[in-house]
Write an enzyme that holds these catalytic residues in place. Structure first.
Site: not given
Ligand code: NDP
Length: 452
Positions: A14-15, A42, A47, A50, A114, A177, A181, A204, A303, A435, A440
């Site tokens: 996308s970017g 994406c 996206c 998904k 590249a 995320y 999801e 988190r 990213d 309403h 609301e």
């Molecule tokens: P996230 O960084 O959101 O989540 C990664 C998860 O994996 C966290 O819960 C993390 O735990 C856990 N984790 C990381 N390392 C380990 C490990 N070694 N062992 C066990 N658990 C681990 O990444 P995602 O892969 O879910 O998504 C990547 C990015 O993509 C998102 O941050 C978001 O920006 C984007 N995205 C956006 C969406 C949307 O807009 N709807 C949909 C999907 C992706 P902890 O919390 O403890 O670090």
């Protein structure tokens, strides 16, 4: 010195595609290299597919609701293969759209990997070299697998769109995320879903009350969520199932395991460090507010910079880059107050600070209401929704808005405009309610539930 191009973009997501198109429309000579499929994460493995899977997974719920509303209805079997083939036809179509956007705007494309040879030169996988006044890194990211014995037995979000069959049971690791999801999607499609997350609560960084409700609803919908749990090791059994030993002392069998444990910027073997392009701890390209790297002719967006990893943000960064470099109008990227949605069931839409974050910035008032929405309540569902505003007690500005509800993604886009404009709680109050709707409540909450 003369160059082959004014701009060489690495990465057709996308970017990268947006930056290439806009620069070319302004008269720049532009080339773009993509080693995989146009559209990037994406469109090809994020996206778009998904969201199609989210839609597909929601139908059993609709049929149940239809019955509650007096319809004679019965859902049949879900054909993953029919859906998958249609989904990939759509992704092929979109790839064509992306290729056309580039072709119609005279961007020269190379279907090749590249890497950088020097500050103005790109080497393609066929060995040819191209020079450019500016190089834009837009290679995106890639799912990361945890370093555990047997990790190769699991899949990531890249492979989930290509599964031959839906597994009977699946373990999803992670609490971000993607993990949440896909737990909801696969659960909706009839897979027996278990989710392990190492922390105390999923999602988190988001508002605690909001993520608590998503977690509760996910479990109520049948997802077997285990908090404070991680995988220790995995083994393949003779019958093909995967035996998973976990930190909670259990050993369980699953047909499939999916890692959703974060994503790593695609910077390996790109020749970046040899050139002096500085990388961060995760391998992300370090950039300034104009997306410029430590090598002046090289910029990076999306990213690969690991700033805010969302498609619309990468697009913004691409546009700001073109404005800065080709239009002589230095434009920093505004990363403040970005609305976002998590397409769980129910969805979460959020903009601005969580209650926990805002509390550390000064006195706040919290307005929140949680209730059973009319449509679902009538259908006999136990589902609750949450509408929440965090207000600065001094300026009265709404610092954060958090919605957990069906359609929250659509709602937060609009609430995001008000919050971005600096709306106060009184501005929300002055707005007449629509309403009967769920949203609301966002303009009718009169008393704070707490102050902090
Ligand atoms: P996230 O960084 O959101 O989540 C990664 C998860 O994996 C966290 O819960 C993390 O735990 C856990 N984790 C990381 N390392 C380990 C490990 N070694 N062992 C066990 N658990 C681990 O990444 P995602 O892969 O879910 O998504 C990547 C990015 O993509 C998102 O941050 C978001 O920006 C984007 N995205 C956006 C969406 C949307 O807009 N709807 C949909 C999907 C992706 P902890 O919390 O403890 O670090």
């Amino acid at each position: 010195m003369s160059f082959d191009y004014d701009l060489f973009v690495i990465g057709g997501g996308s970017g990268g595609v947006r930056a290439a198109r806009v620069a070319a429309q302004g008269g720049a000579r532009v080339a773009l290299a993509e080693e995989d499929r146009y559209g990037g994460t994406c469109v090809q493995r994020g996206c778009v597919p998904k969201k199609l899977m989210v839609f597909a997974s929601e139908y059993p719920g609709y049929v149940e609701d239809a019955k509650a509303y007096g319809w004679e209805a019965q859902i049949g079997e879900f054909s993953w293969s029919a859906f998958k083939s249609k989904m990939h036809t759509e992704l092929d179509r979109l790839e064509g759209v992306y290729r056309n956007i580039l072709g119609n705007n005279d961007v020269e494309t190379f279907d090749a990997r590249a890497r950088l040879a020097d500050a103005h030169t790109v080497e393609l996988s066929d060995g040819s070299r191209k020079t450019a006044k500016h190089i834009l890194l837009a290679m995106g990211g890639w799912p990361m697998r945890p370093d555990i014995p047997g990790a190769e037995l699991g899949i990531t979000s890249n492979e989930v769109f290509h599964m031959d069959d839906l597994p009977g049971s699946m373990l999803i690791l992670g609490g971000g995320y993607i993990a949440c999801e896909f737990a909801c999607i696969l659960n909706g499609m009839g897979v027996n879903v278990t989710q392990y997350y190492r922390g105390a609560q999923i999602l988190r960084g988001f508002d605690e009350e909001a993520r608590g409700l998503v977690s509760e609803e996910m479990q109520q919908n049948g997802i077997d969520l285990h908090l404070g749990t991680n995988i220790l090791e995995m083994h393949k059994e003779d019958d093909g199932r995967i035996r998973v030993k976990a930190t909670n002392g259990t050993e369980r069998h699953f047909d499939q395991v999916m890692f959703a444990t974060g994503r790593t910027p695609n910077t390996a073997d790109m020749g970046l460090q040899d050139l002096g392009v500085e990388l961060g701890r995760k391998g992300e390209v370090l950039v300034d507010e104009y997306s410029q790297t430590s090598v002046p002719s090289i910029y990076a967006i999306g990213d690969v910079t690991d700033r805010v990893n969302l498609t619309p943000v990468a697009i913004r960064e691409g546009m700001a880059f073109v404005e800065t470099v080709f239009n002589g109008n230095p434009t920093p990227v505004d990363h403040d107050l970005i609305p976002t949605a998590i397409f769980t069931q129910p969805e979460m839409g959020t903009v601005g600070m969580s209650e926990e974050e805002a509390r550390d910035h000064g006195p706040i008032e919290v307005y929140a209401t949680s209730f059973k929405p009319m449509r679902e309540a009538f259908a006999g569902r136990a589902q609750r929704v949450l509408m929440k505003l965090i207000v600065c007690a001094d300026t009265r500005r709404v610092l954060g808005c958090h919605i957990v509800a069906p359609g929250a993604g659509e709602m937060i886009q609009l609430a995001g405009i008000a919050v971005k404009m600096g709306a106060t709680k009184e501005d929300f109050d002055r707005t007449v309610a629509v309403h009967p709707t769920m949203t609301e409540e966002i303009v009718t909450m009169r008393e704070p539930v707490r102050t902090a």
